[in-house]
Structures are given as structure tokens and as C-alpha cells.
Write an enzyme that holds these catalytic residues in place. Structure first.
Site, mmCIF file in Angstrom:
data_model
loop_
_atom_site.group_PDB
_atom_site.id
_atom_site.type_symbol
_atom_site.label_atom_id
_atom_site.label_comp_id
_atom_site.label_asym_id
_atom_site.label_seq_id
_atom_site.Cartn_x
_atom_site.Cartn_y
_atom_site.Cartn_z
ATOM 1 N N ASN A 1 -7.401 -3.928 5.717
ATOM 2 C CA ASN A 1 -7.892 -2.964 6.705
ATOM 3 C C ASN A 1 -8.622 -3.645 7.858
ATOM 4 O O ASN A 1 -9.682 -3.178 8.306
ATOM 5 C CB ASN A 1 -8.803 -1.932 6.038
ATOM 6 C CG ASN A 1 -8.053 -0.666 5.638
ATOM 7 O OD1 ASN A 1 -7.246 -0.152 6.408
ATOM 8 N ND2 ASN A 1 -8.313 -0.176 4.453
ATOM 9 N N GLU B 1 -4.001 1.663 -3.068
ATOM 10 C CA GLU B 1 -4.186 3.078 -2.741
ATOM 11 C C GLU B 1 -3.230 3.950 -3.558
ATOM 12 O O GLU B 1 -2.442 4.718 -3.026
ATOM 13 C CB GLU B 1 -3.980 3.314 -1.237
ATOM 14 C CG GLU B 1 -4.707 4.537 -0.718
ATOM 15 C CD GLU B 1 -4.703 4.636 0.796
ATOM 16 O OE1 GLU B 1 -5.259 5.633 1.307
ATOM 17 O OE2 GLU B 1 -4.167 3.739 1.464
ATOM 18 N N TYR C 1 -7.833 -3.720 -2.212
ATOM 19 C CA TYR C 1 -7.707 -2.697 -1.169
ATOM 20 C C TYR C 1 -9.084 -2.556 -0.528
ATOM 21 O O TYR C 1 -9.967 -1.891 -1.066
ATOM 22 C CB TYR C 1 -7.226 -1.380 -1.769
ATOM 23 C CG TYR C 1 -7.295 -0.206 -0.815
ATOM 24 C CD1 TYR C 1 -6.690 -0.257 0.430
ATOM 25 C CD2 TYR C 1 -7.963 0.971 -1.170
ATOM 26 C CE1 TYR C 1 -6.758 0.812 1.308
ATOM 27 C CE2 TYR C 1 -8.026 2.045 -0.311
ATOM 28 C CZ TYR C 1 -7.423 1.956 0.926
ATOM 29 O OH TYR C 1 -7.493 3.020 1.798
ATOM 30 N N ASP D 1 -4.159 -4.770 1.198
ATOM 31 C CA ASP D 1 -4.522 -4.118 2.457
ATOM 32 C C ASP D 1 -5.989 -4.448 2.749
ATOM 33 O O ASP D 1 -6.888 -3.899 2.115
ATOM 34 C CB ASP D 1 -4.311 -2.613 2.336
ATOM 35 C CG ASP D 1 -4.665 -1.863 3.615
ATOM 36 O OD1 ASP D 1 -4.955 -2.528 4.632
ATOM 37 O OD2 ASP D 1 -4.660 -0.617 3.589
ATOM 38 N N ASN E 1 0.874 -1.178 0.000
ATOM 39 C CA ASN E 1 0.000 0.000 0.000
ATOM 40 C C ASN E 1 0.905 1.220 0.000
ATOM 41 O O ASN E 1 1.530 1.550 1.015
ATOM 42 C CB ASN E 1 -0.913 -0.009 1.236
ATOM 43 C CG ASN E 1 -1.872 1.160 1.259
ATOM 44 O OD1 ASN E 1 -1.540 2.274 0.885
ATOM 45 N ND2 ASN E 1 -3.091 0.927 1.727
ATOM 46 N N ASP F 1 2.967 4.917 4.694
ATOM 47 C CA ASP F 1 2.684 4.555 6.080
ATOM 48 C C ASP F 1 2.516 3.050 6.231
ATOM 49 O O ASP F 1 2.273 2.560 7.335
ATOM 50 C CB ASP F 1 1.440 5.286 6.585
ATOM 51 C CG ASP F 1 0.223 5.024 5.704
ATOM 52 O OD1 ASP F 1 0.403 4.539 4.575
ATOM 53 O OD2 ASP F 1 -0.903 5.314 6.141
ATOM 54 N N HIS F 2 2.632 2.314 5.123
ATOM 55 C CA HIS F 2 2.666 0.855 5.129
ATOM 56 C C HIS F 2 4.053 0.402 4.682
ATOM 57 O O HIS F 2 4.838 1.175 4.133
ATOM 58 C CB HIS F 2 1.619 0.268 4.182
ATOM 59 C CG HIS F 2 0.206 0.520 4.601
ATOM 60 N ND1 HIS F 2 -0.661 -0.475 4.999
ATOM 61 C CD2 HIS F 2 -0.520 1.678 4.679
ATOM 62 C CE1 HIS F 2 -1.834 0.039 5.300
ATOM 63 N NE2 HIS F 2 -1.775 1.351 5.108
#
Length: 654
Positions: free
Chosen positions: A197, A42, A156, A195, A7, A295-296
Site C-alpha cells: 500500500n 485481503e 498486507y 500489498d 491481493n 482490483d489487483h
């Protein structure tokens, strides 16, 4: 063979990190990841804004899914090596959308139906459930590729940003599960990665050791769904956790707004899930927390090149229908969903940049032949349908006829006026531009007494500003003293800025120095200016000395209330100390839209970590770990108000 998932949280933010900021092409970025199949989530871009070097890299086939109703949001992309892992088929989404084509392009025989999923769907705030599964495929969240040995689903999953978003998230999860189960019923092996989530275990949560977090952990519907799909006894296997069953702090996502990556305070929400029939092919799997750019962090799985099944050796290239040059990737074209078939890259649509490049090749596609090709004698030809037309002929046909200077130029009088004895011969029309007359010849030098006024040494010279050449007066034009007087008495329509910096003329008109007085040279004038400046400095210094002797400056009063107040008001705001660690806090600014946007506040400068103080409303006092950030918080206005009060109190005591 390596399959990688990442991601990236925006394809345009990737070059802000090292080593991606040193790589100039999409091929270089993909090669740096060292994988045969690369899955991005993303991407936050659109088809029009995606750079060409990332849209159609030369050594990779690329497939994308963009949201249809939002821009700069969501989006997934899959890159496959042209020589190592070219897919057989490719689809966008999970529902078999019509835009994927039909017949040979479809991967599954049967696709999920809304009627079958309706009983398990989550209703929204108004109690409605999706009647058309297409609404779950409009945000660009999935790509499905068939590699023969397995079907790869790059997804995603939606994030739970609010309670109103939870039904959409859960319905997408159910659609994904239905598609996987249908593929398994058809006898296919499946890899689901990306991802999701959702955090599925205590080891995957930064606060999983706290009782307040463990209580009710599995009550969340997304965690309950994940536990049934790839938990113990599920149809899919989490291969990263399979290789690292007891590894703690194996996180893949961190909150960068609170600098949580430095202390590894994160969660694991990125997964690689496979059906059990693929486990013999799995060689290794892990995460890459040291790779920055989002951030991943990336996660990957390696497949074996050969396995022994049923007493015979199977080669990965054979079962993936990718045997190299003979009958595999090189001899087979990619599926029609590939970006190389887009109009702007396939040669079916001419880019605007091709009309401005040298030879019509600038901005063209390197992989596809340009519609313009150079021929001998510097000519260029263009293929228009079935006709081959010369560009020179095409431009002559489409371009407007240029103006004829003989007809469009102002016509000269055919007969001379009565006052002119004869008409002098005119120069040939080709030597005179159609819109401007020839410039006037240089005038003869004027006498010394009539030279132009000398300009100020620091002012720009009028000679530096070129003027439009004056139209030469034709000898056959009538001249009279009345017209000359009228022209001499006319005022200019607009005063130029340079005229304000020119010294008044000392010529014969209105001058007391006489007509034969010459102007001083520039060197003499500069020396005079320097002498005047030195004299002014001496006079100013002597006058200042006299004033200081007559009125001596009194010594400033020490520790006055007014001085103290001003010093505290104008001095930089000093950060207060936090209550627990007694350390200087750090100042931040609110960027979230709302009434507090732009306001400054102070918080503890220590990083977040397991058990950091999130406030009494979110964390029990006995679970707080004071090695990490404490709960100190104060607005900047409150800190400044306290500083002013302390300054006023200190002044009163003084």
C-alpha cells in the site's frame, strides 16, 4: 519453483470472474495459478465462514491469519505444495505471538521490542505510541514461514484511509522493517511480498509525469520509509523492477469504481522484495495484469532449480530441505499453524453435518478418518475415548422410551353402558395408531336427488382438499334424537375458502325445481356460460357503436401546454451532453453513506486516464488531457428541472 502473490480483495468475490467461476474446488483454483507457494492478501473472511475446500485443500498445506477484532476485514493466507514446498516452521504475525507455540515452532531467536521502536514510532492524535506491539498484530496482516533457504513474509500493510490511520500504518511499517533487519542479523535470507500500500516511484504512479504530482512526492512518510528499505542501497531488492527497470505503466492496482483498469490508470503497490543473497536464485519476475478477479493483479517470481555457488552446484530442493519422498516434504508433517490441525478438520471436533450424513460420513474430513466407520451387518460403531460403543447400543441408552400404544391410548370403557346390549370385539392395538382412530368406512351411495351440489367449473373441487378422517362412532356409545338435533344445529367454527366457490344446491330443501329435478352436466353448463359470454360481447359492441354515433370523440388538440408538460414529466430523463466532448453523459447513483446516498448524477462517459480532469482544486488546467474524462458533473434533479423548463417553454411558443 514459482512464488505468487495476489491481493484478491475478498475470497468470495473470486468466483465472480472467469475462469474462477468454472472451477468448483479449492485445489482447482490453486492449480490454475500454477505456483508452488501462493500468498493471498485481503481475504476478508473468518475461520468459520471459510469454505472447507479452500481451508484444507488436498494437495496444499494452508496457513491463515484472521483479524481478532473485526470480521470480513483484512486477513492473509499462504498455500504451499505438499510435495514441492512444505515449510519447516510457521508463525502468525511479526511479533512472535504466544499462540504460535514455543520452542521448535519459533523462527527467530530475538523478536522486536516496543522499547526499542518507541523512539521512531508515530504518535496518534492523543500523542500516544504503542506500548505493546501485539496491537499491531491483531488485524491479521502477516504470516511468516521458514523454508530453510529463506524466510517468507506474506504481508498486507495498512491503507491510509484517513489522517488518523496514518500513525498505525507507519508503526506497522516500522515493525516490519525491524523484523526483517533482525532476521538478516541472524544470517537468514528473507523474501517480503504482498500489498505494501505504498507507491515508491514516478514510474509506478499513473500521474507520475505531472509536475504537480512530482512536487513533494517523497515527502510522504510511507514513501520515504519504502525508499530507505528497498530503494537504491536498501537492504531489500525489488525484483520485479529489477527485471523491468524502464517499463512504464507496470501497474498492479486500479480503482474499479471509476473503471480505471480499462485505460490502465493505476499504481504499483504490490511487491516482491528479497535480500541480496537470494539474487543468484532469482530466475524471472513479472506481473499478470490480464488475470481478473480483483482490483489487483497477481505478481510472481521464479527461482532456479540449480545454481553454482563457490564452485559447487546447489539444488533448490536440497537447500530448502525438501528432497521429495526420501527425507523431504512427504515424510515431514507441516507446522502446527497449518489449518489441517484445526479441531474441525483434525477429527478432534465432530461436525454437526456428520449426524445427518449417510453412515455418519457426510461433511467429514477426507484427509482425516471419520469417527464413524461402517461394519458388517449394516451396523455402525463409534469410538468414544478408549471405548468402542455400538451406535445401536448408544441410541438405546440415550433415546427416550417410545410410548406404548396399549397404555397411552385412550382407554376403552370396561363395561358397556346400559343402552348397549354388549361390547363388540376391538381390533388389536398394533393395527390402530396411538393418536388416531381408524377411518370410517365409505358411505353408501346417496340418491340422485341428494347428490352434492355441482361446483363452478373454474372453482377448485372440494374433493381436491383431503380432510382428516372422522373418528368412527363406537357402537356402544349412546345415541339420542336430542344430541343429533344439537349437532345438526351447530355452526362450523371456521368457514373454508372452498365453500365460497360452490353454487347453491338445487336439492329438495328450499328448491322450486322439485325433488326429482336433476342437475345439468358440466358440458351443458360450460356451453351455457360460453353462449352468455358471446351475447354479452355482442351487446357491449352494439352499445359502444350507438354511443360513438351519438357522441363522436373530438380530435385531440395538438401542441397544448398541458400535453407538453405531461410528456416531459413522464418521459425518460435524457442524459445531457458534456461540455468538452459534446457527448452523452452516463448516469450513476451515490452508494456512499451520507445525505446524498441514493441520488443520481451525470458525469462524462469517457474513461479516466493520465491527466483526466479531476477538478480545478486537484489538477492544474494546463495538465488536463481532454482525451480522457472531463470535469462535467450535474445532479439528476438539476437535469430534470432543466428538461421541464424547456418543455414548458416549447409549449408556450407553440
Amino acid at each position: 519453483m514459482r512464488i505468487l502473490s495476489w491481493n484478491i480483495n475478498g475470497i468470495r468475490t473470486l468466483p465472480q470472474y472467469h475462469p474462477w467461476n468454472t472451477l468448483k474446488t479449492g485445489d482447482a483454483i490453486l492449480d490454475e495459478l500454477k505456483a508452488d507457494i501462493i500468498c493471498f492478501q485481503e481475504m476478508k473472511t473468518t475461520r468459520l465462514s471459510l469454505p472447507r475446500t479452500l481451508a484444507v485443500p488436498s494437495t496444499y498445506d494452508s496457513f491463515f491469519s484472521f483479524p481478532t477484532n473485526k470480521t470480513g476485514y483484512s486477513g492473509v493466507g499462504t498455500y504451499t505444495g505438499t510435495l514441492t514446498a512444505r515449510p519447516l516452521k510457521a508463525e502468525e504475525g511479526l511479533t512472535g505471538l504466544p499462540r504460535n507455540g514455543g520452542g521448535d515452532e519459533r523462527i527467530s531467536q530475538v523478536y522486536p521490542r516496543a522499547d526499542d521502536l518507541a523512539p521512531s514510532f508515530f504518535p496518534d492524535e492523543e500523542g500516544n505510541t504503542p506500548s505493546d506491539l501485539g496491537v499491531l498484530d491483531t488485524e491479521g496482516r502477516c504470516l511468516t514461514l521458514d523454508f530453510g533457504l529463506f524466510v517468507l513474509i506474506n504481508t498486507y500493510c495498512p491503507n491510509e484511509t484517513s489522517d488518523a490511520r496514518l500513525p498505525y500504518k507507519m508503526n506497522y511499517h516500522l515493525l516490519l522493517q525491524s523484523r526483517v533487519e533482525q532476521l538478516i542479523r541472524e544470517g537468514r535470507e528473507v523474501i517480503v511480498l504482498g500489498d505494501l500500500n505504498v507507491c515508491v516511484g514516478f514510474l509506478d504512479h499513473c500521474d507520475g509525469h505531472l509536475e504537480s504530482v512530482r512536487e513533494g512526492f517523497w515527502e510522504h512518510p510511507a514513501r520515504a520509509w519504502a525508499k530507505g528499505l528497498f530503494g537504491e542501497g536498501g537492504v531489500l531488492v525489488d525484483v520485479v523492477r529489477m527485471f523491468w527497470p524502464d517499463r512504464k505503466a507496470m501497474y498492479t492496482c486500479w480503482n474499479t469504481r471509476i473503471s480505471a483498469r480499462e485505460s490502465n490508470y493505476g499504481t504499483r503497490v504490490d511487491y516482491i522484495l528479497v535480500t541480496r543473497g537470494l539474487l543468484p536464485w532469482i530466475k524471472a519476475a513479472d506481473i499478470e495484469p490480464s488475470v481478473k478477479g480483483s482490483d489487483h493483479c497477481p505478481i510472481w517470481v521464479d527461482l532456479r532449480e540449480e545454481v553454482e555457488l563457490g564452485g559447487r552446484v546447489e539444488r533448490l530442493r536440497d537447500v530448502m530441505f525438501c528432497n521429495g519422498v526420501e527425507d523431504g516434504c512427504v515424510g515431514r508433517e507441516p507446522p502446527r499453524l497449518a489449518a489441517r490441525y484445526w479441531e474441525e478438520y483434525s477429527g478432534r471436533q465432530t461436525l454437526l453435518s456428520t449426524f445427518f450424513g449417510k453412515g455418519g460420513s457426510a461433511g467429514g474430513n477426507k484427509d482425516v478418518a471419520s469417527p464413524f466407520s461402517k461394519v458388517d451387518a449394516g451396523k455402525t460403531k463409534c469410538d468414544v475415548g478408549d471405548m468402542e460403543v455400538s451406535v445401536g447400543e448408544l441410541s438405546n441408552t440415550l433415546a427416550p422410551t417410545p410410548p406404548n400404544p396399549n397404555t397411552d391410548r385412550e382407554r376403552e370403557p370396561t363395561q358397556p353402558p346400559p343402552s348397549a346390549p354388549s361390547t363388540p370385539p376391538q381390533p388389536p392395538p398394533s393395527s390402530i395408531p396411538p393418536t388416531f382412530s381408524s377411518p370410517a368406512p365409505s358411505p353408501a351411495p346417496v340418491p340422485t336427488s341428494q347428490q352434492p351440489p355441482t361446483t363452478h367449473p373454474r372453482a377448485p373441487s372440494l374433493a381436491q382438499y383431503p380432510h382428516e378422517p372422522k373418528k368412527r362412532k363406537q357402537p356402544d356409545e349412546p345415541s339420542s334424537s336430542k344430541s343429533k338435533k344439537k349437532k345438526a344445529g351447530q355452526k362450523p367454527k371456521q368457514t373454508k375458502l372452498s365453500t365460497f366457490f360452490v353454487q347453491p344446491s338445487t336439492s329438495s330443501t328450499g328448491s322450486s325445481s322439485g325433488p326429482n329435478q336433476t342437475q345439468p352436466s358440466k358440458d351443458e353448463e360450460q356451453e351455457q356460460l360460453e353462449a352468455d359470454y358471446k351475447l354479452a360481447l355482442e351487446l357491449s359492441a352494439s352499445q359502444q357503436d350507438l354511443l360513438s354515433q351519438a357522441h363522436p370523440t373530438p380530435a385531440p388538440k395538438q401542441n397544448t401546454n398541458q400535453a407538453q408538460a405531461w410528456s416531459h414529466l413522464l418521459s425518460p430523463l435524457q442524459p445531457p451532453l458534456c461540455f468538452i466532448h459534446k457527448e452523452p453523459t452516463k448516469e450513476l447513483t451515490v452508494t456512499k453513506p451520507g445525505p446524498n446516498k441514493g441520488k443520481n448524477f451525470f458525469i462524462c462517459s469517457r474513461p479516466v486516464g493520465p491527466g483526466y480532469d479531476r477538478g480545478r482544486g486537484e489538477r492544474l488546467r494546463e495538465e488536463v488531457n481532454h482525451l480522457f474524462r472531463c470535469g462535467f458533473f450535474r445532479w439528476g434533479s438539476e437535469v430534470r428541472r432543466d428538461a421541464l423548463r424547456e418543455g414548458a417553454g416549447a409549449g408556450a411558443r407553440g
